[in-house]
Design an enzyme around this catalytic site. Sequence first.
Site, PDB file in Angstrom:
ATOM      1  N   HIS A 115       0.835  -1.208   0.000  1.00  0.00           N
ATOM      2  CA  HIS A 115       0.000   0.000   0.000  1.00  0.00           C
ATOM      3  C   HIS A 115       0.868   1.256   0.000  1.00  0.00           C
ATOM      4  O   HIS A 115       1.776   1.388   0.817  1.00  0.00           O
ATOM      5  CB  HIS A 115      -0.901   0.016   1.233  1.00  0.00           C
ATOM      6  CG  HIS A 115      -1.968  -1.035   1.213  1.00  0.00           C
ATOM      7  ND1 HIS A 115      -3.231  -0.800   0.733  1.00  0.00           N
ATOM      8  CD2 HIS A 115      -1.954  -2.336   1.611  1.00  0.00           C
ATOM      9  CE1 HIS A 115      -3.959  -1.908   0.840  1.00  0.00           C
ATOM     10  NE2 HIS A 115      -3.202  -2.853   1.369  1.00  0.00           N
ATOM     11  N   ASP A 149       0.114   4.431   0.872  1.00  0.00           N
ATOM     12  CA  ASP A 149       0.049   5.295   2.060  1.00  0.00           C
ATOM     13  C   ASP A 149       0.580   4.616   3.315  1.00  0.00           C
ATOM     14  O   ASP A 149       0.803   5.283   4.326  1.00  0.00           O
ATOM     15  CB  ASP A 149      -1.366   5.839   2.286  1.00  0.00           C
ATOM     16  CG  ASP A 149      -2.425   4.761   2.384  1.00  0.00           C
ATOM     17  OD1 ASP A 149      -2.105   3.573   2.169  1.00  0.00           O
ATOM     18  OD2 ASP A 149      -3.595   5.099   2.677  1.00  0.00           O
ATOM     19  N   GLY A 171      -9.723  -2.207   3.236  1.00  0.00           N
ATOM     20  CA  GLY A 171     -10.254  -1.611   4.461  1.00  0.00           C
ATOM     21  C   GLY A 171     -10.887  -2.651   5.363  1.00  0.00           C
ATOM     22  O   GLY A 171     -10.729  -3.855   5.162  1.00  0.00           O
ATOM     23  N   HIS A 199      -9.059  -7.811  -1.213  1.00  0.00           N
ATOM     24  CA  HIS A 199      -8.725  -8.132   0.178  1.00  0.00           C
ATOM     25  C   HIS A 199      -9.854  -8.991   0.752  1.00  0.00           C
ATOM     26  O   HIS A 199     -11.004  -8.531   0.820  1.00  0.00           O
ATOM     27  CB  HIS A 199      -8.656  -6.860   1.034  1.00  0.00           C
ATOM     28  CG  HIS A 199      -7.390  -6.076   0.902  1.00  0.00           C
ATOM     29  ND1 HIS A 199      -7.077  -5.332  -0.210  1.00  0.00           N
ATOM     30  CD2 HIS A 199      -6.358  -5.898   1.780  1.00  0.00           C
ATOM     31  CE1 HIS A 199      -5.908  -4.725  -0.013  1.00  0.00           C
ATOM     32  NE2 HIS A 199      -5.449  -5.057   1.180  1.00  0.00           N
ATOM     33  N   GLU A 236      -8.840 -11.897   5.534  1.00  0.00           N
ATOM     34  CA  GLU A 236      -7.802 -11.356   6.417  1.00  0.00           C
ATOM     35  C   GLU A 236      -8.293 -11.361   7.858  1.00  0.00           C
ATOM     36  O   GLU A 236      -7.506 -11.465   8.788  1.00  0.00           O
ATOM     37  CB  GLU A 236      -7.448  -9.925   5.989  1.00  0.00           C
ATOM     38  CG  GLU A 236      -6.354  -9.275   6.816  1.00  0.00           C
ATOM     39  CD  GLU A 236      -6.029  -7.848   6.392  1.00  0.00           C
ATOM     40  OE1 GLU A 236      -5.010  -7.332   6.870  1.00  0.00           O
ATOM     41  OE2 GLU A 236      -6.793  -7.252   5.600  1.00  0.00           O
ATOM     42  N   ASP A 243       2.779  -5.664   2.467  1.00  0.00           N
ATOM     43  CA  ASP A 243       1.550  -4.981   2.870  1.00  0.00           C
ATOM     44  C   ASP A 243       1.809  -3.485   3.046  1.00  0.00           C
ATOM     45  O   ASP A 243       1.334  -2.674   2.271  1.00  0.00           O
ATOM     46  CB  ASP A 243       0.945  -5.591   4.136  1.00  0.00           C
ATOM     47  CG  ASP A 243      -0.548  -5.303   4.264  1.00  0.00           C
ATOM     48  OD1 ASP A 243      -1.133  -4.747   3.322  1.00  0.00           O
ATOM     49  OD2 ASP A 243      -1.138  -5.643   5.304  1.00  0.00           O
TER      50      ASP A 243
END
Length: 331
Positions: free
Chosen positions: A14, A16, A170, A197, A200, A278
């Site tokens: 990711h 950010d 998210g 995703h 998880e 990740d």
Amino acid sequence: MNYFDLPKIDLHCHLDGSVRPQTIIDLADEQNLTLPSRDINVIKEMMVAPETCPNLDEYLKRFELPGMVMQTAEALERISFELFEDAANENVKYLEVRFGPLLHQVKGLSLDDIMDSVVRGMKRAEAQYDIHGNYILSILRTMPKDQIKAVLEAGAKHLNDGIVAFDLAGSEVPGFCHEFVPYAQYAKELGYRITIHAGEQGAGQNVYDAISLLGAERVGHGIFIHNHPEAYQLVKGEEVALETCPSSNVQTKAVNSLSEHPIKAFYKDGIAVTINTDNRTVSNTTMTDEVRKVVEAFELTEAEYFDIYTISVNNAFTSDAVKQHLLSFAQ
């Protein structure tokens, strides 16, 4: 094995969650933003999640500072460039970065400017270093759905030339896939690849749904197929690759410890597993760290490592020419 020198591929990273702490300070200065501190150690502490978080939501709090500064074209281009630079400097040969374009519109940046900026930063790094890359567009499941098509349409300008796939990310709730069927279908019609995703946070059914309802070709994490036989068999039978992120999975309590991570069992049973970071900053990790942890915890041989590397190549959302280049490192 010299883990640093090994060629590596990261398919789940990711933007950010992988910002240099010093860059946060620099960009805040440029943008006249007030940070809680200008001490890099304090900033780093705010950006790095503890080794174990009570839950995924606690882990996700670490994205607040990057979100503050990632609101200009210049910031996005710089952060994109630096992420590819950092990866290239530890022998990552191919990197797929995912990001949520809708998170970068606080100051009114257009979707076109957002897409152009991250792709420009990546291409600048590709020109300077021995690395190839692509971007994946992540939609946060908690955000309003009325802008998803606009995101996909804006990204289509760069499709297969910097942007390749659609993702949902998210907080994960059971059954989320049903709400996103038309958007995944639209993404496929435009030519996007699909990674989601799922699995998880305990719901193996989400993995089953991601593949059967949304057409996921890869699944982000996916580790909870271990308690859902139908999802397990679907992943195995359809040869859907799992983007496992060992350090992150320990941090978010998806597994209690690395030794309990199912990656080795999955691999031994013929499931297509890949090793990924990740979030390089939030998880305080690198691909070198992730490979070392997995190889040492599960006593993988060098041949087994290169087998997993090859699985990553084969499941990368990139051209055959780039795949051939990446496979040359495994000879």
